[in-house]
Design an enzyme around this catalytic site. Structure first.
Site, PDB file in Angstrom:
ATOM      1  N   ARG A 233     126.663 -62.468  91.084  1.00 24.05           N
ATOM      2  CA  ARG A 233     128.003 -62.843  91.569  1.00 24.05           C
ATOM      3  C   ARG A 233     128.289 -62.333  92.984  1.00 24.05           C
ATOM      4  NH1 ARG A 233     133.625 -63.160  89.725  1.00 24.05           N
ATOM      5  NH2 ARG A 233     134.948 -61.572  90.658  1.00 24.05           N
ATOM      6  N   GLU A 380     139.758 -72.931  90.298  1.00 26.07           N
ATOM      7  CA  GLU A 380     138.707 -72.637  89.313  1.00 26.07           C
ATOM      8  C   GLU A 380     138.328 -73.950  88.634  1.00 26.07           C
ATOM      9  OE1 GLU A 380     137.282 -69.714  88.675  1.00 26.07           O
ATOM     10  OE2 GLU A 380     138.710 -68.154  89.263  1.00 26.07           O
TER      11      GLU A 380
HETATM   12  O1  0X9 Z   1     138.131 -63.036  89.985  1.00 31.63           O
HETATM   13  C1  0X9 Z   1     138.055 -63.847  90.913  1.00 31.63           C
HETATM   14  O2  0X9 Z   1     137.719 -63.541  92.046  1.00 31.63           O
HETATM   15  C2  0X9 Z   1     138.390 -65.309  90.636  1.00 31.63           C
HETATM   16  N1  0X9 Z   1     137.846 -65.710  89.353  1.00 31.63           N
HETATM   17  S1  0X9 Z   1     136.220 -65.857  89.197  1.00 31.63           S
HETATM   18  O3  0X9 Z   1     135.938 -66.048  87.787  1.00 31.63           O
HETATM   19  N2  0X9 Z   1     135.714 -67.152  89.947  1.00 31.63           N
HETATM   20  O4  0X9 Z   1     135.600 -64.709  89.749  1.00 31.63           O
HETATM   21  C3  0X9 Z   1     139.890 -65.443  90.609  1.00 31.63           C
HETATM   22  C4  0X9 Z   1     140.586 -65.122  91.905  1.00 31.63           C
HETATM   23  C5  0X9 Z   1     142.042 -65.395  91.788  1.00 31.63           C
HETATM   24  N3  0X9 Z   1     142.749 -65.369  93.026  1.00 31.63           N
HETATM   25  C6  0X9 Z   1     143.395 -64.273  93.475  1.00 31.63           C
HETATM   26  N4  0X9 Z   1     143.369 -63.175  92.818  1.00 31.63           N
HETATM   27  N5  0X9 Z   1     144.031 -64.392  94.592  1.00 31.63           N
HETATM   28 ZN    ZN Z   2     134.622 -66.992  91.608  1.00 27.46          ZN
END
Ligand code: 0X9
Ligand code: ZN
Ligand code: ZN
Length: 423
Positions: A233, A380
Site C-alpha cells: 500500500r 473509493e
Molecule cells: O484510508 C485512506 O487513505 C482512504 N481509504 S483506502 O482504503 N483507499 O486507503 C480513505 C481516505 C479518506 N479521505 C480522507 N480522509 N480525507
Molecule cells: Zn486508497
C-alpha cells in the site's frame, strides 16, 4: 554456531517476512482469507483493530462505520475465531484464498498483450509507453506534466488536457495507494475517452475543462506491487528507526497531520504518517505541484479503492464539517445517482470521510480543500469486498464507465452551484 551468529540468525527469522524476501520471488498469500466482520459497537471494533496492531498475520483491508474487512493468514484463523467470539460478533468469508485470486489476475495479465485495451492491468512501463503515444497522437491538446521524482528515482508523470484557454480546472490523482490498481486503469481509460470519444456529453467535459491527471502517483509502490507484493500500500522509503518500510502517502500531507488518531506513528502500520509531513518525496512533489496550479483548479478527485464511496472533507474529525458541506453532499449525491442509474446499478454512499469511514488525516483531498479547492473528494471505487483490491480486469471498463458518468454529473451539479467560475 557462535552465539552472535545464532542471535543474528534468530533476528533474521523474526524479520524474515519483512526483510529477506529472496530476489525474484513474490510474496504469496496462499489460503489467506478475507473476512467481512459486522460490528455494532466501538469495543468490538477495538478488539479487532488490536489484533491488526499486534500480529503480522492480520491485515485490515477496509473499514466503514459498520464493517471491517480483515485478511487473516492461515496460521491465525483459529486465533481469529477465538477473538470473534470474545468480541461477541460474527464474520463472513468474502475471499477464501487471496493467492488464488492474485493468480487469476496474473494469468489474465500474461495473455495476449496486444494493445492497451483495458482488459488487463498494466505495469508502470506500459502505462508510460501508452502515455507517450497519447502525447504523440494529440500534441495540440495534451501536455506532459512532471510532478517530481520518487524516492527510488522514478519520474512521476501526468497529463494536462486543454482544448482552449480560460477553462476551469479539474485535478485527478490516482494510485497514491500502490495496490489500488483499478484507479490507474480507470484514469487511463478516462484520459482516452476525453481525447477520442465523439459522445456529446464527453466532448462537452473534455473541451470545457482543463484536466490535470496523474495516473500513478506512488510509482515506487506501484512497481513493487507488480514485482514483489501485490498487496503493498505504502511508499518504499525506509525508515531509519525501524526495519519496516514505507509511509502511507495519504497520511503525509501537512493538513492536520497526525491529529485525532487519524494516522499511526508506528512505522510498521499501514497508515503510518511518516516521521514528519512531506517526509515522502512523492507527497512533497505532489503538494508543490498542486500549489503551483491550485489557483486554476476548481475540483480535485483522489482515486482510491475500494468500498464505493465519495468522501469529502474533513478527514481529521467527524464532529466538524466544511462551510460548504451541504453543497459537497449535493454534488456527491449527483455522482452517486448517476452511477446507480446505469444498468450495473452500483451503489455509492457519500459524506465526510471521518463521519462515513474513519478519522484519517493528512490526505490529498483535505489538503486540496485547505488550499482553496472547494470541491475535493476521495473516490473509493469498486467493489464492496467481493474482490477488494484484487478486482478482476473484467470490471475495469464497467468501473471506468461509472466513474465517467459520475464525473459528468458531478461537474454539472458544480456548475449549477457556481463552483466552476474561472478562479
Ligand atoms: O484510508 C485512506 O487513505 C482512504 N481509504 S483506502 O482504503 N483507499 O486507503 C480513505 C481516505 C479518506 N479521505 C480522507 N480522509 N480525507
Ligand atoms: Zn486508497
Ligand atoms: Zn488541526
Amino acid at each position: 554456531m557462535r552465539l552472535n551468529l545464532l542471535i543474528s540468525f534468530l533476528t533474521c527469522l523474526v524479520f524474515a517476512q519483512a526483510a529477506t524476501l529472496p530476489k525474484d520471488e513474490k510474496v504469496r498469500y496462499d489460503n489467506h482469507v478475507v473476512y467481512k466482520i459486522n460490528y455494532s459497537n466501538a469495543l468490538q471494533r477495538e478488539l479487532i483493530l488490536k489484533l491488526v496492531e499486534r500480529h503480522q498475520s492480520f491485515s485490515l483491508w477496509s473499514e466503514t462505520a459498520t464493517e471491517l474487512d480483515l485478511m487473516v493468514s492461515p496460521n491465525a484463523i483459529e486465533e481469529f475465531k477465538k477473538q470473534l467470539s470474545i468480541a461477541n460478533t460474527t464474520a463472513e468469508i468474502f475471499i477464501p484464498n487471496v493467492q488464488a485470486l492474485i493468480d487469476t489476475e496474473t494469468v489474465a495479465n500474461t495473455r495476449a498483450a496486444e494493445s492497451f485495451g483495458w482488459t488487463r492491468y498494466n505495469t508502470l512501463a506500459e502505462i508510460e509507453e501508452w502515455l507517450d503515444e497519447i502525447f504523440i497522437i494529440y500534441p495540440a491538446v495534451t501536455e506532459e506534466i512532471i510532478i517530481g521524482q520518487s524516492y527510488e528515482g522514478r519520474t512521476i508523470r501526468g497529463i494536462k488536457i486543454s482544448y482552449k484557454e480560460g477553462n476551469p480546472g479539474v485535478f485527478i490523482e490516482s494510485n497514491i495507494h500502490a495496490r489500488e490498481w483499478i484507479t490507474s486503469a480507470t484514469a487511463t481509460w478516462f484520459i482516452n475517452e476525453l481525447l477520442s470519444s465523439d459522445d456529446e456529453l464527453i466532448r462537452e467535459i473534455a473541451e470545457n475543462y482543463d484536466w490535470y491527471i496523474v495516473p500513478v502517483l506512488n510509482v515506487d509502490g506501484f512497481t513493487y506491487t507488480h514485482e514483489k507484493d501485490r498487496l503493498w500500500r505504502k511508499t518504499r522509503q525506509p525508515i531509519s528507526t525501524s526495519s519496516c518500510i514505507g509511509t502511507d502517502p495519504n497520511r503525509n500531507f501537512d493538513v492536520h497531520w497526525m491529529e485525532n488518531g487519524g494516522a499511526s506513528s508506528n512505522p510498521c502500520a499501514e497508515d503510518y504518517a511518516g516521521p514528519n509531513p512531506y517526509s515522502e518525496p512523492e507527497i512533497k512533489a505532489m503538494s508543490d505541484y498542486l500549489n503551483s496550479v491550485s489557483s486554476k483548479v476548481n475540483v480535485l478527485l483522489a482515486f482510491h479503492s475500494y468500498s464505493q464511496l465519495l468522501l469529502s472533507p474533513y478527514g481529521h474529525t467527524p464532529d466538524e464539517f466544511p462551510d460548504n458541506y451541504n453543497d459537497l453532499l449535493q454534488v456527491a449525491k449527483a455522482y452517486a445517482d448517476a452511477v446507480e442509474a446505469l444498468p450495473y446499478g452500483t451503489v455509492y454512499r457519500y459524506g465526510s470521510a471521518a463521519s462515513v469511514l474513519y478519522t484519517a488525516s493528512g490526505a490529498t483531498n483535505d489538503y486540496a480543500y485547505q488550499q482553496g479547492i472547494e470541491i475535493a473528494y476521495t473516490v473509493e471505487m469498486r467493489d464492496r469486498g467481493a474482490f477488494g483490491f484484487v478486482l478482476p480486469p473484467a470490471f475495469i471498463i464497467p468501473n471506468a464507465e461509472e466513474t465517467l458518468v459520475g464525473i459528468i454529473a458531478l461537474l454539472s451539479e458544480c456548475e449549477k452551484l457556481g463552483y466552476l467560475a474561472l478562479k
